[in-house]
Motif scaffolding. Sequence first.
Motif, short mmCIF file in Angstrom:
data_model
loop_
_atom_site.label_atom_id
_atom_site.label_comp_id
_atom_site.label_asym_id
_atom_site.label_seq_id
_atom_site.Cartn_x
_atom_site.Cartn_y
_atom_site.Cartn_z
N VAL A 145 0.85 -1.20 0.00
CA VAL A 145 0.00 0.00 0.00
C VAL A 145 0.88 1.24 0.00
CG1 VAL A 145 -1.92 1.19 1.11
CG2 VAL A 145 -1.68 -1.30 1.36
N LEU A 146 1.95 1.21 0.79
CA LEU A 146 2.90 2.31 0.83
C LEU A 146 3.49 2.56 -0.55
CD1 LEU A 146 4.10 4.10 3.23
CD2 LEU A 146 6.13 2.66 3.02
N TYR A 147 3.85 1.46 -1.23
CA TYR A 147 4.38 1.56 -2.60
C TYR A 147 3.32 2.14 -3.55
CZ TYR A 147 6.26 0.13 -7.14
OH TYR A 147 6.71 0.12 -8.43
N LYS A 148 2.12 1.62 -3.44
CA LYS A 148 1.02 2.06 -4.30
C LYS A 148 0.77 3.55 -4.16
CE LYS A 148 -3.79 0.69 -5.30
NZ LYS A 148 -4.86 -0.27 -4.91
N ARG A 149 1.01 4.08 -2.96
CA ARG A 149 0.73 5.49 -2.69
C ARG A 149 1.97 6.38 -2.82
NH1 ARG A 149 -3.57 4.35 2.30
NH2 ARG A 149 -5.09 3.26 0.96
N GLY A 150 3.04 5.84 -3.44
CA GLY A 150 4.14 6.71 -3.83
C GLY A 150 5.50 6.46 -3.24
N PHE A 151 5.63 5.52 -2.30
CA PHE A 151 6.94 5.27 -1.69
C PHE A 151 7.89 4.63 -2.71
CE2 PHE A 151 9.65 2.03 0.44
CZ PHE A 151 10.53 2.91 1.07
N ARG A 152 9.09 5.18 -2.82
CA ARG A 152 10.10 4.62 -3.72
C ARG A 152 11.48 4.62 -3.05
NH1 ARG A 152 5.96 3.61 -5.56
NH2 ARG A 152 5.26 3.58 -7.75
N GLY A 153 11.52 4.66 -1.73
CA GLY A 153 12.78 4.64 -1.00
C GLY A 153 13.32 3.24 -0.87
N THR A 154 14.17 3.04 0.12
CA THR A 154 14.82 1.73 0.34
C THR A 154 14.24 1.07 1.57
OG1 THR A 154 16.87 2.60 -0.60
CG2 THR A 154 17.03 0.55 0.65
N ILE A 155 14.03 -0.25 1.47
CA ILE A 155 13.56 -1.05 2.60
C ILE A 155 14.72 -1.91 3.08
CG2 ILE A 155 11.91 -2.79 3.40
CD1 ILE A 155 10.09 -1.93 1.07
N TYR A 156 15.03 -1.82 4.37
CA TYR A 156 16.12 -2.62 4.94
C TYR A 156 15.54 -3.74 5.81
CZ TYR A 156 19.31 1.03 3.38
OH TYR A 156 20.02 1.91 2.61
#
Length: 273
Positions: free
Chosen positions: A72-83
């Motif tokens: 959902v975070l991705y769908k709403r615009g997140f494009r950072g890094t996940i660790y």
Amino acid sequence: MRLTFYGACREVTGSNILLEVGGKKILLDCGFFQGFKLAEERNYEPFAYNAGEIDFVIVGHAHLDHVGRLPVLYKRGFRGTIYATAPTKEIAELVLLDSEKLMREEADRDNHKPLFDLDDIAGVMNLFETLEYKESLEISPNIKLTFYNAGHILGSALTKIEAEGKTLVYTSDLGNTPSELLDPPAVLESASVVICESTYGSRVHEDFNKRAQKLSEIITSTVAQNGVLMIPSFAIERTQELLHDIDHFCEVGNCEKPLFFLDSPLAEKVTKV
């Protein structure tokens, strides 16, 4: 250093904490709200922050209430890094795919759009970077991340963030020792701030050996009566512990090993991991 709690604070599920430090916005977990219909409806609500402004997400472990809203975070615009650790990344993908299937079936039944789809899962999985335990990484100038074993499920991690002269430790969920499959949680000796899981903080667990004895007696009794023992179990960690324990009891106790079936596609896949 500023902390804002958006889930799993005075409640159990929906882990989601925003850390603002060094000019960066860092999420600690992004999980599903679970437990009853009203809780699950909260998953469809907008985030209280702009998903596109989040720089990093740090995932403590792969249970749904800690990773469920990442797509959902991705769908709403997140494009950072996940660790995350490597096992957490691998199990998180399995958990999200299983969740998507169940949500799609529910959405078709109740005639509404699902919360996310397979493309969102594929997109968010491409943002993962993995770290080993005790491997430190400067994720941004003057912000250092280190994972330590949390002993909860395979790959679970304590998160230590060092920035602005402070040390923050986030436990995510902690393991209950002793465990036959996992090392105990690491001991960290100092921190400026500790965010600690406390779900079972008010109760004392039964002694591990008593649990083992009870299960052994039940298995022995069931086999002696040529009966069927049916055990509902969580797919991640509980199932793997039970498979280990059943096999272990029969080796140590020299009992007749029963024929056992694992009836859970997700548990089978997690067991392979």
